[in-house]
Design a protein around this motif. Sequence first.
Motif, short mmCIF file in Angstrom:
data_model
loop_
_atom_site.label_atom_id
_atom_site.label_comp_id
_atom_site.label_asym_id
_atom_site.label_seq_id
_atom_site.Cartn_x
_atom_site.Cartn_y
_atom_site.Cartn_z
N HIS A 197 -27.22 -4.24 4.91
CA HIS A 197 -26.39 -4.51 6.15
C HIS A 197 -27.24 -5.32 7.25
O HIS A 197 -28.51 -5.14 6.84
N ARG A 212 -17.70 4.41 -3.02
CA ARG A 212 -17.08 3.01 -2.57
C ARG A 212 -17.82 2.10 -1.76
O ARG A 212 -17.46 1.76 -0.55
N THR A 214 -20.43 2.94 -0.05
CA THR A 214 -21.41 3.46 0.97
C THR A 214 -22.30 4.43 0.48
O THR A 214 -22.27 5.19 -0.36
N SER A 226 -22.58 -4.20 3.74
CA SER A 226 -21.82 -5.29 4.23
C SER A 226 -21.23 -6.11 3.09
O SER A 226 -21.82 -6.14 2.23
N ASP A 227 -20.38 -6.93 3.66
CA ASP A 227 -19.70 -7.82 2.69
C ASP A 227 -20.81 -8.87 2.08
O ASP A 227 -20.70 -9.29 0.92
N ASN A 228 -21.76 -9.29 3.05
CA ASN A 228 -22.86 -10.37 2.57
C ASN A 228 -23.87 -9.80 1.57
O ASN A 228 -24.42 -10.47 0.78
N CYS A 229 -23.96 -8.36 1.52
CA CYS A 229 -24.80 -7.92 0.59
C CYS A 229 -24.15 -7.07 -0.48
O CYS A 229 -24.90 -6.58 -1.59
N LYS A 230 -22.96 -7.11 -0.78
CA LYS A 230 -22.22 -6.27 -1.60
C LYS A 230 -22.45 -6.78 -2.92
O LYS A 230 -22.74 -5.92 -3.83
N GLU A 231 -22.56 -8.02 -3.25
CA GLU A 231 -22.73 -8.65 -4.66
C GLU A 231 -24.24 -8.32 -5.03
O GLU A 231 -24.29 -7.59 -6.16
N GLN A 234 -24.32 -4.30 -5.78
CA GLN A 234 -23.33 -4.03 -6.82
C GLN A 234 -24.19 -4.65 -8.20
O GLN A 234 -24.09 -3.56 -9.25
#
Length: 243
Positions: A197, A212, A214, A226-231, A234
């Motif tokens: 994040h 989820r 978190t 954050s969306d930018n770090c999600k990949e 994952q």
Amino acid sequence: MDKIRCIAIDDEPLALMQVVSYISKLPYLELVAQCSNAIEALEVINQQPVDLMFVDINMPDLNGLEFVKSLTQKPLLVFTTAYGEYALEGFKVDALDYLLKPFSFADFSKAAGKAKIQFEFMNQAQQKQSTTDDSNNYLFIKSEYKLLRVNIDDILYIEGMKEYVRIHLNDQKPVMTLLSMKSLEARLPETKFMRVHRSYIVNLEKVTAVERLTIIFGDKVRIPVSDNCKEKFQHFLDKNFMC
């Protein structure tokens, strides 16, 4: 050079006004608070980092000496007082200087200059440490007026707070320091730490659970990915997932 964040503490309004005025004349000082007693000052220190204090000794309820002795981490310190007999006691608590009222701007500037030299020395020592061999399993972090050794393995996560970061540790009080998230991210081993994040770097080996996307540490701390770090995060989960 980063500005020195300072507070002025004096129960006499005119004396406090004078110190505040002197601070404003020195470009390397930044006033973050002016306090009429030690209790107000303690609240400020607990809420934000302070590099330097100008402290009157004779104050009601909690005098300046008692206040300084009560602090576990002390900023750089200059005492101000109308009573010369306190000078020795002031230096016993590592005061940089002791200003006897009434003092001139020249006297104040000289004391502030001592703080500037000490502040720059501490910053240089920290920068030198940051360029040492990456195999070190520790960092020296400037917090308040000290260089604190922080074991990398003890770091749970790092929280960004504008110009400052708060380093959360195993079973220890968090350490606040004037560093950028980017500089810390570059210094920490990529195999253990991940920026998840804009405001968080986590120690992947200390994660208790993930729900989820978190990240959970212990029973209470929950950190969003954050969306930018999600990949990237994952991918870490997939790599370590056991059916």
